[in-house]
Design an enzyme around this catalytic site. Sequence first.
Site, PDB file in Angstrom:
ATOM      1  N   PRO A   1      27.505  34.701   4.817  1.00  0.00           N
ATOM      2  CA  PRO A   1      27.672  33.458   4.060  1.00  0.00           C
ATOM      3  C   PRO A   1      26.402  32.611   4.104  1.00  0.00           C
ATOM      4  O   PRO A   1      25.850  32.377   5.178  1.00  0.00           O
ATOM      5  CB  PRO A   1      28.819  32.763   4.802  1.00  0.00           C
ATOM      6  CG  PRO A   1      28.766  33.319   6.184  1.00  0.00           C
ATOM      7  CD  PRO A   1      28.284  34.719   6.050  1.00  0.00           C
TER       8      PRO A   1
ATOM      9  N   CYS B   1      24.563  28.998   2.474  1.00  0.00           N
ATOM     10  CA  CYS B   1      24.804  27.751   1.750  1.00  0.00           C
ATOM     11  C   CYS B   1      24.283  27.850   0.322  1.00  0.00           C
ATOM     12  O   CYS B   1      23.181  28.347   0.087  1.00  0.00           O
ATOM     13  CB  CYS B   1      24.134  26.592   2.472  1.00  0.00           C
ATOM     14  SG  CYS B   1      24.861  26.207   4.073  1.00  0.00           S
TER      15      CYS B   1
ATOM     16  N   ALA C   1      29.264  27.977   4.907  1.00  0.00           N
ATOM     17  CA  ALA C   1      29.815  26.993   5.832  1.00  0.00           C
ATOM     18  C   ALA C   1      30.557  25.925   5.025  1.00  0.00           C
ATOM     19  O   ALA C   1      29.960  25.230   4.203  1.00  0.00           O
ATOM     20  CB  ALA C   1      28.693  26.366   6.654  1.00  0.00           C
TER      21      ALA C   1
ATOM     22  N   GLN D   1      34.438  30.321   6.133  1.00  0.00           N
ATOM     23  CA  GLN D   1      33.778  29.852   7.344  1.00  0.00           C
ATOM     24  C   GLN D   1      33.985  28.349   7.448  1.00  0.00           C
ATOM     25  O   GLN D   1      33.547  27.597   6.583  1.00  0.00           O
ATOM     26  CB  GLN D   1      32.284  30.189   7.298  1.00  0.00           C
ATOM     27  CG  GLN D   1      31.562  29.936   8.612  1.00  0.00           C
ATOM     28  CD  GLN D   1      30.089  30.289   8.522  1.00  0.00           C
ATOM     29  OE1 GLN D   1      29.326  29.549   7.898  1.00  0.00           O
ATOM     30  NE2 GLN D   1      29.688  31.404   9.121  1.00  0.00           N
TER      31      GLN D   1
ATOM     32  N   TYR E   1      24.920  23.471  15.083  1.00  0.00           N
ATOM     33  CA  TYR E   1      25.867  22.559  14.464  1.00  0.00           C
ATOM     34  C   TYR E   1      26.801  21.988  15.533  1.00  0.00           C
ATOM     35  O   TYR E   1      26.635  22.246  16.725  1.00  0.00           O
ATOM     36  CB  TYR E   1      26.597  23.257  13.318  1.00  0.00           C
ATOM     37  CG  TYR E   1      25.636  23.712  12.235  1.00  0.00           C
ATOM     38  CD1 TYR E   1      24.682  22.830  11.720  1.00  0.00           C
ATOM     39  CD2 TYR E   1      25.644  25.022  11.746  1.00  0.00           C
ATOM     40  CE1 TYR E   1      23.771  23.231  10.747  1.00  0.00           C
ATOM     41  CE2 TYR E   1      24.732  25.436  10.781  1.00  0.00           C
ATOM     42  CZ  TYR E   1      23.805  24.535  10.281  1.00  0.00           C
ATOM     43  OH  TYR E   1      22.906  24.935   9.332  1.00  0.00           O
TER      44      TYR E   1
ATOM     45  N   ARG F   1      31.763  32.325  15.372  1.00  0.00           N
ATOM     46  CA  ARG F   1      30.326  32.624  15.400  1.00  0.00           C
ATOM     47  C   ARG F   1      29.667  31.810  16.503  1.00  0.00           C
ATOM     48  O   ARG F   1      29.814  30.588  16.554  1.00  0.00           O
ATOM     49  CB  ARG F   1      29.689  32.324  14.048  1.00  0.00           C
ATOM     50  CG  ARG F   1      28.166  32.360  14.075  1.00  0.00           C
ATOM     51  CD  ARG F   1      27.564  32.428  12.688  1.00  0.00           C
ATOM     52  NE  ARG F   1      27.516  33.808  12.230  1.00  0.00           N
ATOM     53  CZ  ARG F   1      26.756  34.241  11.215  1.00  0.00           C
ATOM     54  NH1 ARG F   1      25.992  33.393  10.549  1.00  0.00           N
ATOM     55  NH2 ARG F   1      26.764  35.493  10.856  1.00  0.00           N
TER      56      ARG F   1
END
Length: 316
Positions: free
Chosen positions: A1, A3, A35, A77, A159, A207
């Site tokens: 994935p 962005c 995300a 996600q 994050y 993750r």
Amino acid sequence: PMCQYSSEDGFANDWHLVHLGSRAVGGAGLVLTEATAVEPRGRISPRDLGIWKDEHVPMLERIASFIKGQGGVAGIQLAHAGRKASVDVPWAGGAPVGPSQGGWIPVGPSAIPYAEGSPVPHELSEKDIAEVAAAFARAAGRARKAGFRVAELHFAHGYLVHEFLSPLSNQRKDRYGGSFENRTRIAREIARAVRAAWPEDAPLLARLSCSDWAPGGWDIDESVQLAAGLKEDGVDVIDCSSGGNVHSAKFESGPGYLVPYAERIRREAGVPTAAVGFITSPSRRTRSCDPGRRTSWSWRASSCASRAGRFGPPRS
């Protein structure tokens, strides 16, 4: 994935339908969204995908339905960017975007900016932390309603949850800081909350950045410990990555460089793993998936989850 920076107010649109749908048409067995923010301030940029309100569901449902119609499995996600939130899109430089420019004040475990020139994040209170966990759970419920069959918790790349895990970004003095148990508390609370909202027969991944690549930071030893705890909390697969929390970190990368982390977590924590990191050729993928190595790439993780009764067999 990856962005896409193509949303307005978190909404998916035709871009996402074509981007994700084309992967399913091309034969990908599992198609994961980028995300997807569980609350507005959890977006990396104002153009990120979101799932913090019910109105986001219909278009996401259309995308998940299309992926299923092509024989694929739709995954999402779930993420919160924490102190790395509210930046401009990459092609505009990726600089911080303040409230007067349509951004917001980012949040984090401590009032420590990500890098020089980054905004000082607002330190979350314990009440705020509980709300973040609840936001993840609500997002999982919306994802379930939209028809997604796999959910991944984004606890990596600097994050929000990764920021809590690392003592370099978490200098709290309460029950969410200091000891390993305290620093990992938010990850485990989120995992349990999402598992309760997520179908028992649907896989839940997490993750992790398995190393900060910086002295005194989060490392593989702690990743193994956390992986074992997340397994107890209902996580089925650990998706192994690294870095992203220390702006100045230096590390050496190369083909399959994260596979050893996945091997170790699988062996010592007893949980199926997936690895990323320059697995760019069929031969490299085959070596990474060799059962004798006791590691996993994405389809091997799917196969492991299948044996646990939560996934169909990987597509050939």
